[in-house]
Write a protein that holds these residues in place. Structure first.
Motif, PDB file in Angstrom:
ATOM      1  N   UNK A 219     -30.638 -16.394  -6.160  1.00 53.61           N
ATOM      2  CA  UNK A 219     -31.192 -17.743  -6.351  1.00 53.61           C
ATOM      3  C   UNK A 219     -31.835 -18.242  -5.056  1.00 53.61           C
TER       4      UNK A 219
ATOM      5  N   UNK B  59     -22.477 -18.296 -13.503  1.00 53.42           N
ATOM      6  CA  UNK B  59     -22.855 -16.950 -13.937  1.00 53.42           C
ATOM      7  C   UNK B  59     -22.392 -16.735 -15.372  1.00 53.42           C
TER       8      UNK B  59
ATOM      9  N   UNK C 264     -11.075  -6.732  -4.387  1.00 55.87           N
ATOM     10  CA  UNK C 264     -11.926  -7.899  -4.637  1.00 55.87           C
ATOM     11  C   UNK C 264     -11.908  -8.164  -6.132  1.00 55.87           C
ATOM     12  N   UNK C 265     -11.729  -9.412  -6.523  1.00 58.19           N
ATOM     13  CA  UNK C 265     -11.837  -9.745  -7.936  1.00 58.19           C
ATOM     14  C   UNK C 265     -13.280  -9.525  -8.379  1.00 58.19           C
ATOM     15  N   UNK C 266     -13.431  -8.877  -9.515  1.00 56.90           N
ATOM     16  CA  UNK C 266     -14.756  -8.442  -9.951  1.00 56.90           C
ATOM     17  C   UNK C 266     -15.760  -9.555 -10.120  1.00 56.90           C
ATOM     18  N   UNK C 267     -15.315 -10.719 -10.576  1.00 61.28           N
ATOM     19  CA  UNK C 267     -16.267 -11.794 -10.858  1.00 61.28           C
ATOM     20  C   UNK C 267     -16.923 -12.331  -9.587  1.00 61.28           C
TER      21      UNK C 267
ATOM     22  N   UNK D  68     -18.192 -10.589  -7.155  1.00 63.44           N
ATOM     23  CA  UNK D  68     -19.394  -9.803  -6.866  1.00 63.44           C
ATOM     24  C   UNK D  68     -20.570 -10.312  -7.683  1.00 63.44           C
ATOM     25  N   UNK D  69     -20.308 -10.651  -8.954  1.00 64.46           N
ATOM     26  CA  UNK D  69     -21.375 -11.165  -9.813  1.00 64.46           C
ATOM     27  C   UNK D  69     -21.865 -12.516  -9.308  1.00 64.46           C
ATOM     28  N   UNK D  70     -20.907 -13.375  -8.911  1.00 64.47           N
ATOM     29  CA  UNK D  70     -21.289 -14.704  -8.410  1.00 64.47           C
ATOM     30  C   UNK D  70     -22.061 -14.590  -7.099  1.00 64.47           C
TER      31      UNK D  70
ATOM     32  N   UNK E 225     -17.939 -21.484  -6.101  1.00 64.23           N
ATOM     33  CA  UNK E 225     -16.545 -21.916  -6.246  1.00 64.23           C
ATOM     34  C   UNK E 225     -15.691 -20.749  -6.717  1.00 64.23           C
TER      35      UNK E 225
ATOM     36  N   UNK F 150     -22.717 -22.463  -8.351  1.00 64.10           N
ATOM     37  CA  UNK F 150     -23.222 -21.242  -8.987  1.00 64.10           C
ATOM     38  C   UNK F 150     -22.604 -21.074 -10.375  1.00 64.10           C
TER      39      UNK F 150
ATOM     40  N   UNK G 101     -21.937 -19.207   1.209  1.00 65.89           N
ATOM     41  CA  UNK G 101     -20.923 -20.254   1.350  1.00 65.89           C
ATOM     42  C   UNK G 101     -20.074 -20.275   0.081  1.00 65.89           C
TER      43      UNK G 101
ATOM     44  N   UNK H  98     -24.603 -29.269  -2.197  1.00 65.28           N
ATOM     45  CA  UNK H  98     -24.911 -27.968  -2.794  1.00 65.28           C
ATOM     46  C   UNK H  98     -24.543 -27.923  -4.269  1.00 65.28           C
ATOM     47  N   UNK H  99     -25.357 -27.186  -5.009  1.00 66.62           N
ATOM     48  CA  UNK H  99     -25.078 -27.000  -6.435  1.00 66.62           C
ATOM     49  C   UNK H  99     -24.006 -25.937  -6.588  1.00 66.62           C
TER      50      UNK H  99
ATOM     51  N   UNK I 198     -25.549 -13.469  -7.816  1.00 68.43           N
ATOM     52  CA  UNK I 198     -26.355 -14.560  -8.390  1.00 68.43           C
ATOM     53  C   UNK I 198     -26.763 -15.554  -7.307  1.00 68.43           C
ATOM     54  N   UNK I 199     -25.856 -15.846  -6.385  1.00 72.94           N
ATOM     55  CA  UNK I 199     -26.177 -16.793  -5.306  1.00 72.94           C
ATOM     56  C   UNK I 199     -27.250 -16.235  -4.395  1.00 72.94           C
TER      57      UNK I 199
ATOM     58  N   UNK J  24     -29.505 -23.699  -2.115  1.00 76.74           N
ATOM     59  CA  UNK J  24     -28.364 -24.251  -1.404  1.00 76.74           C
ATOM     60  C   UNK J  24     -27.212 -24.385  -2.395  1.00 76.74           C
ATOM     61  N   UNK J  25     -26.377 -23.361  -2.491  1.00 74.96           N
ATOM     62  CA  UNK J  25     -25.311 -23.374  -3.488  1.00 74.96           C
ATOM     63  C   UNK J  25     -23.978 -22.964  -2.884  1.00 74.96           C
ATOM     64  N   UNK J  26     -22.929 -23.506  -3.467  1.00 78.29           N
ATOM     65  CA  UNK J  26     -21.577 -23.122  -3.078  1.00 78.29           C
ATOM     66  C   UNK J  26     -20.971 -22.351  -4.242  1.00 78.29           C
TER      67      UNK J  26
ATOM     68  N   UNK K 160     -15.645  -8.862 -13.974  1.00 77.16           N
ATOM     69  CA  UNK K 160     -14.389  -9.103 -14.654  1.00 77.16           C
ATOM     70  C   UNK K 160     -13.304  -9.320 -13.623  1.00 77.16           C
TER      71      UNK K 160
END
Lengths: 170, 92
Positions: free
Chosen positions: B25, A159, B11-14, B16-18, B32, A157, B48, A154-155, B21-22, B28-30, A165
């Protein structure tokens, strides 16, 4: 599958540490072998406590005294792989996955599966330094008979740094 | 002591953005993440995450019954591989 622990009481009972998915299922795999080729059957008599029967030269001998039970301490119990029931579709024994050769979608070698982890959030395969979730997307093909599996790593992500934040409630 | 309900889950804000984005898209992405303290929200189901345990990013496939737990619960920091025995893994 398990290991025989210390003697329990004076009637030949022993504590047995079971490694099976459901610990009480160990007796379903009777007879079990040890690393010297001896054969045993166990019958649960209490919580983690079992009565052992030794199968020796066609005769069965129930271990009925404490000294007989103490002679079995630290005996590791095994079962042949072909005696395990066939897994369901899309289900694999961990022992079968370890050692498979991993190849990528373009056919290049990625290495060997060295461990399978499952901490309650789905299984993951350790292939060298790579950790791959055991999903259809990341592992589209598993061929245990041929000793290989196809991995689509898997790639990650990425952002924009300004998006979201750190810290705080949503 | 439990967390006050008026605050909502942490929840850490970042994340939600990640997660957004996943999801957009569809590949097949993880994802991190280092935030082991964040609560698993319903909008994370099916994704995941690679949750850092101090050494590696362990893959965590989020399912329905993990909602409300913290990510760190599924990424142990101490190694215990156990015995494979008759244990099975289902492909998610």
């Amino acid at each position: 599958m398990g290991v025989i622990g210390r003697a329990h009481g004076v009637r030949g009972h022993v504590r047995v540490l079971s490694y099976t998915a459901e610990p009480t299922d160990l007796d379903e795999y009777n007879p079990l072998q040890d690393d010297r080729g001896r054969s045993f059957s166990l019958q649960w008599v209490g919580d983690g406590v079992a009565q052992i029967t030794c199968h020796e030269a066609g005769a069965d001998r129930v271990v009925s005294d404490r000294s007989g039970a103490e002679a079995l301490v630290n005996t590791r119990l095994y079962v042949e792989r072909d005696r395990l029931p066939p897994p369901d579709e899309d289900e694999f024994y961990l022992a079968d996955l370890v050692g498979l050769q991993a190849i990528s979608l373009d056919g290049s070698q990625l290495g060997q599966v060295t461990a399978v982890h499952d901490y309650g959030a789905g299984a993951s395969l350790e292939i060298g330094v790579l950790l791959v979730p055991f999903t259809r997307a990341a592992v589209p093909e598993v061929d245990v008979a041929a000793g290989r599996l196809v991995v689509n790593p898997p790639a990650e992500i990425v952002v924009n740094a300004s998006a979201g934040q750190a810290g705080g409630a949503p | 002591m439990t967390r006050s309900s008026w605050k909502g889950p942490f929840v850490d804000g970042y994340l939600l953005a990640k997660a957004e984005a996943a999801r957009q898209s569809g590949r097949n992405e993880v994802i991190k993440i280092w935030s082991r303290r964040s609560t698993i929200l319903p909008q994370f189901i099916g994704l995941v995450f690679g949750v850092y345990n101090g050494k590696k990013f362990l893959p965590v496939q989020v399912s329905e019954n993990m909602v409300g737990h913290k990510f760190g619960e599924f990424s142990p920091t101490r190694t215990f591989t156990g015995h494979s025995s008759d244990k099975k893994a289902k492909r998610g």
